[in-house]
Structures are given as structure tokens and as C-alpha cells.
Design an enzyme around this catalytic site. Structure first.
Site: not given
Length: 536
Positions: A14, A34-35, A473
Site C-alpha cells: 500500500a 520504512e522500518a 493474510h
């Protein structure tokens, strides 16, 4: 720079879509955080490399669930991507939209713009389909969709056996009704993984208005009171372990940290169930009790059958010579077993005739092993795994500590309802029917798991708890809705907090029928559209 128009937290599927779409406007500045690190690890790009990226702290958060009563007390690994591309850099690459009924159910809950007819054009817009454009597919988009590049005799026979048992062969899934059996289509380009990074982020990295920072652990959202409500003004972030830095968002903060990370960050920021926040010494900035609730996922029940008179991956990969041949085939042709996702063949059917649509799915693998990460068995075998597409069990994500680096408690409550246990047992019985069909007779299949000694409903339900594992999921923990437990509205804005949206799989009110990466792309496309319209 410490101020941007939009700050996106999380560079998974996303986040990559959002960074692409929002930075297309040269008049706005976009920061993507972003980690994890860059997606420059060799095994990310080779499709079979998921064997080396899942469970690897270089690319995976390496979460574990809390002990699950429905899994007979087991705690299981819960992989989530911690790298540019997020889970799309380590996932199964299967392109699966779900079914018409999934999205029409969302719309029936009062969510405007989310029916199948609404979202199908959005799916098509992102897509670059190998076979060209038609009523259901698009070309020219960023997300490449291609057919498999390796073939197995045993899988062709399994398709015939499923058809004998009333699951017809179909050309493909993704047309709204998935009933039938077909080979999965994948997010690959000529045998190479086509992640969210490759599709959406890399092509736009040179845009001067887009900044991407890795090893950036967001500690909390910055909130301030405006006009009687909370407003998101930015984030506090720790770069590569350095001291906390404050970054400001002039327009919006966008959470795209996934079904585990997004609710965790909201809770760390004082947005969530008041009793949970107070228990960890976090001041309540906005009471939103649904944050972290409604967690659900697809639980696959793995059966294993030995087979004869054919070759499976167990044998092809069982010798150094076989491994060398596979590596050479991939290096020269980009074909063969190294292009394989975990599963190549799928089937959708009803657990009983009363179901309104297909509610079970099989992922069929030409291999077998004791558990993920274990060596392949030294004999030929296949693994037809079956899952309940619409589980009724619900769990939650809850922080365990105010430390943003501490993993939250992840509880799925798998098989926690009578209906879910019944569907699991029905799936095992249906698998046996398929494996006993004439089309497979020449391969002499013999069931090793769960084992034919288990026959009663109670025995099969317990076996499901012993054999069940996630297909990775997770959804639903910041769900869309209009009721008191909803976290975002149908434009993905957090209820009661302005300047803040959640745009990832956590917003699904109910899980889609199948793999969740393609729906996450669609959700992010929708979110970008909403942001653009609201900015006018």
C-alpha cells in the site's frame, strides 16, 4: 527536511502505491518511511526465495502468535515483511482479487464505492495482464500478472480429479465467481518476483518531491487538539536507532503499516481502547475501542499424500545434481522450480450446498515437508491444503508495552467458532474425495496426514487444530464501517481524528476470498483517489 505534505508510514504494497500516486503531483512533497531496509537481498527477487526471506530478520518482523486454543495450544510464526515492498517482497506472489460477493458485502454494510462493480475498474487500472485487456483485465498498469513457468504432471491430474468431484476446470480466477479449479496467476515478470517496490516505487524514485527513508521506526503519531477533536500533525521517528526525530505533515499522515503495524501504532499514540492504553501508561488521546479488534486470517489445513509413478519437487530437489539442474534452468531460461510460488494450483468450492458461494479454497503443492523451513521429504508427495475463505473467528492485536520496538500480542482465535471447525472438517473430507478420484489412481496416493485412522467429526476437528497454519493474510484490525467499533470511514479517514487515514489490509471489514495482496493494491489506489479529491 522535516516537513512534508504527506507522510506515509510503511513501504509495503500500500505504501508503494501511495508514494507513486501522490508524488505524481509535483506540487506536493511526499515522505515514505520504512522500518526495514532496502530490497537488495538476492533471495527477494528469485520467486522460490520466500524460503530464505520468511523467518529471516533481515526481511521479516518474525512475529509469533499468542498460544492458540483452537490450534491445540500452539503458537505459530506470523511473517510480515520488514523491507521495502513489505510482504510483497516475501509473499506467494499469487494474484487473487477475491469474489464479487466479498465486495458487495462491504457495500451492503454502508460502505460507498466498494462494491465489485466499483472496484473492478480500479483493479484493471493497476494491472499489466499477460494475455491482454478484456472485460476483466487491464494492460499498461504497473502490476504485472503472468502465468506459471513450471509444470507438474501430478498437478494436472489433481485438476482432473477435482473436476470429477464437481469442481470444474476454469481458465482463471479473478472474474467475480471463483468456483472451479485453475492454475494461479502471479505477480512476476519473466520469472522474477514483481513486488510493490518494483511495480510502483522504483519507477518514481527520481521524482524530486518524493523522499524514501529506510530503517525508520515510527514511534508514535503527533496529535494535537483542533476544534474539539484530535488532528494528526506528524510522526516521531527513530532512524537506525538514533534519537527520536519529529517530522511534520502539512496535509495528512497515512498509515500503511499493515494489519499488525497500523493498529499497534495507533495504540502507541493514544488512539484505541482506553483500558488497554491506560494499562500501559499511555494517555488516551482519542477513545476508539475497535482499534486492533476484528483480526482474522485464512487458516490452511495441510494434508499430505505420498504418490508414485511421477516426480515431485521432493525428488527433483533431493540431490545436488537436481538442485544444480534447477539453478541452471533458472539462470538460462527463467523457468523451472525456482520460479514457483509456494502453491501453483488452486480450487474453490462450497463446504456444503447451502453456502451461497464458494467458501473453501485449496492451495496444492507438488511437495511435502513437516513444517515451513523443514527439509523436503525424501519421497514423492503432494500437499493439498484447504482453507475456510470466510472464517467467523475473530481475534485482536494489542500492544504489550509502550516500547514501539516491542512486538504486540497477536491473537487470532483460530477455529474459535463451531462453524469454523465444521468447515475445517468438511475441507479435510472433501480433500479425501478428490484424492480418491480415478484421475489420481495411477499415482496410488496414500494419506500420511492427518491419516485415515481419523474419521469422526471430532477427530478431524482436532486434526485441523494440529495441522492448521496461517497463509499470512491478516486483515480487519482498523476496519471500515459506520458503527461504534469501526476505525475508519469509507474514505479511509480515522473516525474522530482529522489529518489521518489508514490505507492497507487492516481496513477490510471482512476478508476477501483468497490472497490479499491484490486487494491491498486496490485499497491503496482507492485511498490515493480519496486523498486527491479531498485536497481540491
Amino acid at each position: 527536511m522535516d516537513e512534508f505534505d504527506y507522510i506515509i508510514v510503511g513501504a509495503g504494497t500500500a505504501g508503494c502505491v501511495l508514494a507513486n500516486r501522490l508524488s505524481a503531483d509535483p506540487n506536493v512533497s511526499v515522505l515514505l518511511l520504512e522500518a526495514g531496509g532496502k530490497d537488495d537481498y538476492f533471495w527477494i527477487h528469485v520467486p522460490v526465495g520466500y524460503l530464505y526471506t520468511i523467518g529471516n530478520p533481515r526481511t521479516d518482523w518474525c512475529f509469533k502468535t499468542e498460544p492458540e486454543p483452537g490450534l491445540n495450544g500452539r503458537s505459530i510464526g506470523y511473517a510480515r515483511g520488514k523491507v521495502l515492498g513489505g510482504s510483497s517482497s516475501i509473499n506467494a506472489m499469487i494474484y487473487m482479487r477475491g469474489q464479487r460477493s466479498d465486495y458487495d458485502h462491504w457495500a451492503a454494510q454502508g460502505l460507498r464505492g466498494w462494491s465489485w462493480d466499483d472496484v473492478l475498474p480500479v483493479f484493471k487500472r493497476s494491472e499489466d495482464y499477460q494475455h491482454g485487456a478484456d472485460e476483466f483485465h487491464g494492460v499498461g498498469g504497473e502490476l504485472r500478472v503472468e502465468e506459471r513457468r513450471v509444470h507438474w504432471e501430478i498437478l494436472d491430474a489433481w485438476r482432473d480429479a477435482a473436476a470429477e468431484c464437481g469442481i470444474p476446470k476454469i481458465a482463471e480466477f479473478n472474474r467475480g465467481d471463483n468456483f472451479g479449479n485453475a492454475y494461479f496467476q502471479m505477480n512476476q515478470r519473466r520469472g522474477v518476483r514483481w513486488s510493490g517496490t518494483k511495480a510502483f516505487l522504483r519507477p518514481v524514485l527520481k521524482r524530486p518531491n518524493l523522499t524514501v527513508r529506510t530503517h525508520a521506526l515510527v514511534e508514535r503519531l503527533l496529535l494535537e487538539a483542533r476544534d474539539g477533536r484530535q488532528h494528526a500533525t506528524g510522526v516521531a521517528v527513530r532512524f537506525a536507532g538514533a534519537a527520536s526525530t519529529v517530522l511534520r505533515a502539512r496535509r495528512e499522515v497515512l498509515l500503511a503499516a499493515g494489519a499488525i503495524g497500523s493498529p499497534q501504532l495507533l495504540q502507541l499514540s493514544g488512539v484505541g481502547a482506553p483500558e488497554l492504553l491506560r494499562a500501559h501508561g499511555i494517555g488516551v488521546r482519542h477513545a476508539l475501542p475497535g482499534v486492533g479488534s476484528n483480526l482474522h486470517d485464512h487458516l490452511q489445513i495441510r494434508s499430505i499424500y505420498t504418490v508414485r509413478n511421477t516426480v515431485t519437487l521432493n525428488r527433483r530437489a533431493g540431490t545436488l545434481l537436481g538442485q544444480a539442474r534447477m539453478a541452471l534452468e533458472y539462470a538460462l531460461l527463467r523457468t523451472g522450480p525456482l520460479t514457483m510460488p509456494p502453491s501453483q494450483l488452486g480450487a474453490f468450492a462450497k463446504s456444503d450446498p447451502a453456502q451461497p458461494y464458494a467458501n473453501m479454497e485449496w492451495h496444492v503443492q507438488p511437495l511435502s515437508l513437516d513444517k515451513f523451513g523443514s527439509p523436503l521429504h525424501p519421497y514423492d508427495a503432494i500437499t493439498p491444503s484447504v482453507c475456510n475463505l470466510q472464517p467467523t473467528s475473530r481475534g485482536h492485536v494489542r500492544i504489550k508495552s509502550p516500547d514501539p520496538a516491542a512486538a504486540p500480542a497477536i491473537t487470532l482465535n483460530y477455529l474459535g467458532t463451531e462453524e469454523d471447525r465444521r468447515v475445517a472438517a468438511a475441507g479435510l473430507k472433501f480433500t479425501r474425495r478428490i484424492m480418491a478420484a480415478k484421475a489420481l489412481a495411477r499415482f496410488q496416493p496414500e494419506e500420511t496426514l492427518p491419516g485415515l485412522a481419523l474419521q469422526t467429526e471430532a477427530e478431524l476437528e482436532r486434526a485441523a487444530g494440529d495441522l492448521g497454519t496461517t497463509i499470512f493474510h491478516p486483515v480487519g484490525t482498523c476496519r471500515m464501517g459506520v458503527d461504534a467499533l469501526a476505525v475508519v470511514d469509507d474514505r479511509l479517514r480515522v473516525h474522530g481524528v482529522s489529518g489521518l487515514r489508514v490505507i492497507d489490509a487492516s481496513v477490510m471489514p471482512r476478508i476477501t476470498s483468497g490472497n490479499t495482496n491484490a486487494p491491498t493494491v486496490m485499497i491503496a489506489e482507492q485511498g490515493a483517489e480519496f486523498i486527491g479529491r479531498d485536497a481540491v
